[in-house]
Design a protein around this motif. Structure first.
Motif, PDB file in Angstrom:
ATOM      1  N   SER A  60       0.824  -1.197   0.000  1.00  0.00           N
ATOM      2  CA  SER A  60       0.000   0.000   0.000  1.00  0.00           C
ATOM      3  C   SER A  60       0.864   1.255   0.000  1.00  0.00           C
ATOM      4  N   SER A  61       0.250   2.395  -0.341  1.00  0.00           N
ATOM      5  CA  SER A  61       0.995   3.659  -0.353  1.00  0.00           C
ATOM      6  C   SER A  61       1.455   4.022   1.059  1.00  0.00           C
ATOM      7  N   HIS A  62       0.731   3.574   2.086  1.00  0.00           N
ATOM      8  CA  HIS A  62       1.159   3.820   3.468  1.00  0.00           C
ATOM      9  C   HIS A  62       2.483   3.112   3.751  1.00  0.00           C
ATOM     10  N   ASP A  63       2.649   1.889   3.218  1.00  0.00           N
ATOM     11  CA  ASP A  63       3.885   1.138   3.405  1.00  0.00           C
ATOM     12  C   ASP A  63       5.069   1.829   2.724  1.00  0.00           C
ATOM     13  N   MET A  64       4.796   2.616   1.700  1.00  0.00           N
ATOM     14  CA  MET A  64       5.862   3.261   0.938  1.00  0.00           C
ATOM     15  C   MET A  64       6.158   4.682   1.414  1.00  0.00           C
ATOM     16  N   LYS A  65       5.545   5.109   2.485  1.00  0.00           N
ATOM     17  CA  LYS A  65       5.786   6.453   3.017  1.00  0.00           C
ATOM     18  C   LYS A  65       7.169   6.521   3.654  1.00  0.00           C
ATOM     19  N   ARG A  66       7.878   7.613   3.416  1.00  0.00           N
ATOM     20  CA  ARG A  66       9.221   7.791   3.962  1.00  0.00           C
ATOM     21  C   ARG A  66       9.147   8.032   5.468  1.00  0.00           C
ATOM     22  N   GLN A  67       9.975   7.288   6.204  1.00  0.00           N
ATOM     23  CA  GLN A  67      10.081   7.450   7.655  1.00  0.00           C
ATOM     24  C   GLN A  67      11.506   7.870   7.987  1.00  0.00           C
ATOM     25  N   LEU A  68      11.657   8.962   8.728  1.00  0.00           N
ATOM     26  CA  LEU A  68      12.967   9.417   9.166  1.00  0.00           C
ATOM     27  C   LEU A  68      13.280   8.771  10.505  1.00  0.00           C
ATOM     28  N   ILE A  69      14.455   8.188  10.613  1.00  0.00           N
ATOM     29  CA  ILE A  69      14.858   7.451  11.819  1.00  0.00           C
ATOM     30  C   ILE A  69      15.961   8.232  12.522  1.00  0.00           C
ATOM     31  N   ASN A  70      15.672   8.700  13.734  1.00  0.00           N
ATOM     32  CA  ASN A  70      16.636   9.447  14.539  1.00  0.00           C
ATOM     33  C   ASN A  70      16.524   9.004  15.987  1.00  0.00           C
ATOM     34  N   PRO A  71      17.292   7.965  16.380  1.00  0.00           N
ATOM     35  CA  PRO A  71      17.268   7.533  17.778  1.00  0.00           C
ATOM     36  C   PRO A  71      17.582   8.708  18.698  1.00  0.00           C
ATOM     37  N   SER A  72      17.016   8.714  19.891  1.00  0.00           N
ATOM     38  CA  SER A  72      17.131   9.869  20.785  1.00  0.00           C
ATOM     39  C   SER A  72      18.557  10.375  20.999  1.00  0.00           C
ATOM     40  N   PRO A  73      19.587   9.521  21.111  1.00  0.00           N
ATOM     41  CA  PRO A  73      20.934  10.080  21.301  1.00  0.00           C
ATOM     42  C   PRO A  73      21.432  10.893  20.106  1.00  0.00           C
ATOM     43  N   THR A  74      20.785  10.745  18.939  1.00  0.00           N
ATOM     44  CA  THR A  74      21.252  11.454  17.746  1.00  0.00           C
ATOM     45  C   THR A  74      20.264  12.513  17.256  1.00  0.00           C
ATOM     46  N   GLN A  75      19.209  12.764  18.015  1.00  0.00           N
ATOM     47  CA  GLN A  75      18.218  13.765  17.605  1.00  0.00           C
ATOM     48  C   GLN A  75      18.847  15.147  17.432  1.00  0.00           C
ATOM     49  N   ALA A  76      19.824  15.481  18.272  1.00  0.00           N
ATOM     50  CA  ALA A  76      20.482  16.786  18.175  1.00  0.00           C
ATOM     51  C   ALA A  76      21.202  16.943  16.838  1.00  0.00           C
ATOM     52  N   ILE A  77      21.746  15.853  16.305  1.00  0.00           N
ATOM     53  CA  ILE A  77      22.417  15.906  15.000  1.00  0.00           C
ATOM     54  C   ILE A  77      21.402  16.256  13.919  1.00  0.00           C
ATOM     55  N   TYR A  78      20.223  15.630  13.980  1.00  0.00           N
ATOM     56  CA  TYR A  78      19.170  15.928  13.006  1.00  0.00           C
ATOM     57  C   TYR A  78      18.759  17.393  13.103  1.00  0.00           C
ATOM     58  N   ASP A  79      18.570  17.853  14.331  1.00  0.00           N
ATOM     59  CA  ASP A  79      18.141  19.237  14.540  1.00  0.00           C
ATOM     60  C   ASP A  79      19.188  20.238  14.063  1.00  0.00           C
ATOM     61  N   ALA A  80      20.452  19.964  14.314  1.00  0.00           N
ATOM     62  CA  ALA A  80      21.521  20.917  13.980  1.00  0.00           C
ATOM     63  C   ALA A  80      21.965  20.835  12.524  1.00  0.00           C
ATOM     64  N   LEU A  81      22.114  19.617  12.005  1.00  0.00           N
ATOM     65  CA  LEU A  81      22.713  19.448  10.682  1.00  0.00           C
ATOM     66  C   LEU A  81      21.712  19.055   9.597  1.00  0.00           C
ATOM     67  N   HIS A  82      20.477  18.790   9.999  1.00  0.00           N
ATOM     68  CA  HIS A  82      19.386  18.511   9.059  1.00  0.00           C
ATOM     69  C   HIS A  82      19.613  17.275   8.195  1.00  0.00           C
ATOM     70  N   PHE A  83      19.996  16.168   8.854  1.00  0.00           N
ATOM     71  CA  PHE A  83      19.986  14.884   8.164  1.00  0.00           C
ATOM     72  C   PHE A  83      19.614  13.799   9.157  1.00  0.00           C
ATOM     73  N   SER A  84      18.988  12.754   8.646  1.00  0.00           N
ATOM     74  CA  SER A  84      18.543  11.648   9.484  1.00  0.00           C
ATOM     75  C   SER A  84      19.600  10.569   9.563  1.00  0.00           C
TER      76      SER A  84
END
Length: 139
Positions: A2-26
């Motif tokens: 289904s199209s729901h199965d093909m939806k993009r999911q960004l994975i950022n475990p809590s110890p690396t959330q700051a990297i996502y917030d600061a550098l804008h990559f998952s």
């Protein structure tokens, strides 16, 4: 699928959330059962300092890879393609391979090793990125 199965999911475990917030990559992106894991390096997430030496950095990078995959509901057994980047490809390959084989014990993935002149920080000597297919390692 289904199209729901093909939806993009960004994975950022809590110890690396700051990297996502600061550098804008998952740390990883999952679409369907396929997971692309960003380059993992030998930085201790508690101290944010690079580990000393190729073996220690390789262990931390594989721990980061394992954490990103866990966050994407997969495991190291699901890795189908591995790309590694080394500042001393020939000199570090034996030590790197020894640690790699501790983490990837069965169903060895495709692997490309590339020598590079530098990584994101001057102290870094290895970076690991991977592609995994969730459930593919459930032999």
């Amino acid at each position: 699928m289904s199209s729901h199965d093909m939806k993009r999911q960004l994975i950022n475990p809590s110890p690396t959330q700051a990297i996502y917030d600061a550098l804008h990559f998952s740390q990883a992106t999952r679409v369907g059962d396929t997971i692309w894991v960003s380059g993992q390096v030998g930085i201790d997430t508690a101290t944010l300092a690079p580990a000393e030496g190729v073996e220690a950095q390789t262990r931390l990078a594989f721990e980061g890879l394992k954490s990103a995959l866990r966050g994407a509901w997969a495991s190291l057994a699901d890795v189908v393609d591995l790309s590694t980047f080394h500042t001393d490809l020939r000199g570090d390959m034996e030590a790197f391979s020894r640690v790699k084989d501790e983490y990837l014990t069965e169903l060895h993935p495709s692997w490309t090793a590339v020598g590079v002149t530098q990584l994101a920080l001057p102290e870094l000597v290895v970076e690991i990125r991977a592609v995994a297919v969730a459930g593919s390692g459930d032999g």
